[in-house]
Design a protein around this motif. Sequence first.
Motif, PDB file in Angstrom:
ATOM      1  N   MET A 171      -4.454  -4.437  -3.340  1.00  0.00           N
ATOM      2  CA  MET A 171      -3.682  -3.204  -3.154  1.00  0.00           C
ATOM      3  C   MET A 171      -4.506  -2.011  -3.629  1.00  0.00           C
ATOM      4  O   MET A 171      -5.087  -2.039  -4.709  1.00  0.00           O
ATOM      5  CB  MET A 171      -2.369  -3.287  -3.932  1.00  0.00           C
ATOM      6  N   THR A 172      -4.607  -0.962  -2.807  1.00  0.00           N
ATOM      7  CA  THR A 172      -5.435   0.190  -3.139  1.00  0.00           C
ATOM      8  C   THR A 172      -4.715   1.121  -4.110  1.00  0.00           C
ATOM      9  O   THR A 172      -3.503   1.024  -4.323  1.00  0.00           O
ATOM     10  CB  THR A 172      -5.778   0.979  -1.875  1.00  0.00           C
ATOM     11  N   THR A 176      -4.127   4.137  -3.568  1.00  0.00           N
ATOM     12  CA  THR A 176      -3.187   4.936  -2.774  1.00  0.00           C
ATOM     13  C   THR A 176      -1.855   4.226  -2.595  1.00  0.00           C
ATOM     14  O   THR A 176      -0.787   4.825  -2.758  1.00  0.00           O
ATOM     15  CB  THR A 176      -3.788   5.255  -1.397  1.00  0.00           C
ATOM     16  N   THR A 177      -1.889   2.946  -2.243  1.00  0.00           N
ATOM     17  CA  THR A 177      -0.637   2.221  -2.038  1.00  0.00           C
ATOM     18  C   THR A 177       0.096   1.976  -3.353  1.00  0.00           C
ATOM     19  O   THR A 177       1.330   1.958  -3.382  1.00  0.00           O
ATOM     20  CB  THR A 177      -0.894   0.882  -1.321  1.00  0.00           C
ATOM     21  N   ALA A 230       1.884   5.106  -3.921  1.00  0.00           N
ATOM     22  CA  ALA A 230       3.029   5.209  -3.018  1.00  0.00           C
ATOM     23  C   ALA A 230       4.229   4.471  -3.592  1.00  0.00           C
ATOM     24  O   ALA A 230       5.364   4.944  -3.509  1.00  0.00           O
ATOM     25  CB  ALA A 230       2.669   4.661  -1.640  1.00  0.00           C
ATOM     26  N   LYS A 231       3.998   3.313  -4.171  1.00  0.00           N
ATOM     27  CA  LYS A 231       5.104   2.539  -4.735  1.00  0.00           C
ATOM     28  C   LYS A 231       5.680   3.217  -5.973  1.00  0.00           C
ATOM     29  O   LYS A 231       6.874   3.086  -6.261  1.00  0.00           O
ATOM     30  CB  LYS A 231       4.626   1.116  -5.050  1.00  0.00           C
ATOM     31  N   THR A 286       0.295   0.592   6.561  1.00  0.00           N
ATOM     32  CA  THR A 286      -0.748  -0.258   5.978  1.00  0.00           C
ATOM     33  C   THR A 286      -1.525   0.448   4.876  1.00  0.00           C
ATOM     34  O   THR A 286      -1.617  -0.044   3.743  1.00  0.00           O
ATOM     35  CB  THR A 286      -1.737  -0.708   7.066  1.00  0.00           C
ATOM     36  N   HIS A 287      -2.082   1.600   5.205  1.00  0.00           N
ATOM     37  CA  HIS A 287      -3.076   2.226   4.327  1.00  0.00           C
ATOM     38  C   HIS A 287      -2.508   3.247   3.348  1.00  0.00           C
ATOM     39  O   HIS A 287      -3.154   3.565   2.352  1.00  0.00           O
ATOM     40  CB  HIS A 287      -4.174   2.875   5.170  1.00  0.00           C
ATOM     41  N   LEU A 288      -1.324   3.763   3.634  1.00  0.00           N
ATOM     42  CA  LEU A 288      -0.719   4.731   2.728  1.00  0.00           C
ATOM     43  C   LEU A 288       0.387   4.121   1.875  1.00  0.00           C
ATOM     44  O   LEU A 288       0.566   4.502   0.726  1.00  0.00           O
ATOM     45  CB  LEU A 288      -0.165   5.926   3.512  1.00  0.00           C
ATOM     46  N   TYR A 289       1.128   3.165   2.480  1.00  0.00           N
ATOM     47  CA  TYR A 289       2.275   2.591   1.782  1.00  0.00           C
ATOM     48  C   TYR A 289       2.075   1.148   1.332  1.00  0.00           C
ATOM     49  O   TYR A 289       2.778   0.667   0.453  1.00  0.00           O
ATOM     50  CB  TYR A 289       3.519   2.659   2.684  1.00  0.00           C
ATOM     51  N   GLY A 290       1.173   0.422   1.974  1.00  0.00           N
ATOM     52  CA  GLY A 290       1.009  -0.987   1.633  1.00  0.00           C
ATOM     53  C   GLY A 290       2.202  -1.833   2.013  1.00  0.00           C
ATOM     54  O   GLY A 290       2.529  -2.812   1.337  1.00  0.00           O
TER      55      GLY A 290
END
Length: 416
Positions: free
Chosen positions: A1-2, A4-5, A8-9, A258-262
Amino acid sequence: MTETTLKAKELHPHLPASVEVIDCTLRDGEQAPGVWFTTEEKLRLATALSKAGVSALDAGFPASSGSELEALQALHELGLSASIAATARPLAQDVAAAAKSHADEVFLFMPTSDLRLKETLGITRDRATTVFRSGAEAAAARGLAVNLVFEDATRSDPRTLIDTAEELRRHVPLRRLVLADTTGCAHPAGMHQLIRSLTDALGPGTTLCTHNHNDFGLAAANTLAAVGAGAKAITCTVNGLGERAGNADLAECVAGLTHLYGVEHGVDPLALPSLAADVERASGVATSPIKPVTGFNVFRHESGVHVDAMLKDSRSYEFLPAAWAGRSSEFVLGKHSGTSLVRHLLTCAGVPCDDALVARALGEVRDAVERRDKAAHRQAHADLQAVYRTLLSGYDAAALVERYRGHRPSEGQVER
């Protein structure tokens, strides 16, 4: 998990682990003025969408024509893994057509805003709820999974949406409750608040879904905002194809999830470029080179500063990895190129070069580009406009009027 994600969480504590992706290209996409798909095209697109991992297909409005009904029946025969849905008004004839189409589920739509109920339909809210309930019960009785579509939900009082949903779910099990931003007037903060209001009132047992239009360029943003607020299903179309400015775009939404929210969604990103190309060919609607994810120029770089950084680390200017979408980074020689790209190209070709040679070669590139005649640009623009006037014109309205000029209704027949 990045990072960024993870962020987001933290920002969106109600973010679901996964969402259903529902594609409306075959129905709402085809409603774009001048666009129509043959049955063969619908079968091909539906097969590709299903193979790509789309959960459900809003595949048509069978009550609108015999060809729509036949196309849905043909889709049923394919035995796709994606659920096949028909769109219908909550009217007996529409529900009957949806059942006859062999759809797995139905999207029953009814306006919910005071403006639409009063000015468009001329009925009271109580009457609208009664009609909605009757249609939903008829669909459920025919074995169709029921999705309620609250048309113009973003211009409706949230309390009335809650009351209507509570009334209808007492009588019919709901697959999903779809909140439609029919005129594209919502903004992300408002969408987030709307989803939270309905989730708090209806509870986690009701799956909320959004259907966003792109009139202000916010369809994908509103879709992601809805997911951030807890929506567990989204609708979209390939290339954002749809009425007026179109709908939330499939590729953009999947990339953001995918890339912003995971968030998991089940859609294969490698299928996105071919889907975009297939819909572009079938619809006749060309997409912009700078369209996110699938546009021609999205992973191409010319600026010298950018290319220099990209040659060192592609993450410098591609947060969205080209390979994720089955693409590759490209470098373009042009007016804004710098020495790094020229040196890279010559070195890779085995040409020994020093600073003087690189500077001379770069000067030649820039001079050549700036001397090019732009007539081809103007002609390409004119050609595209001509294509749109031809392909997206629809049936000739003047010819229709002329054909029936002088027509008189038979005795006893009333013109409508």
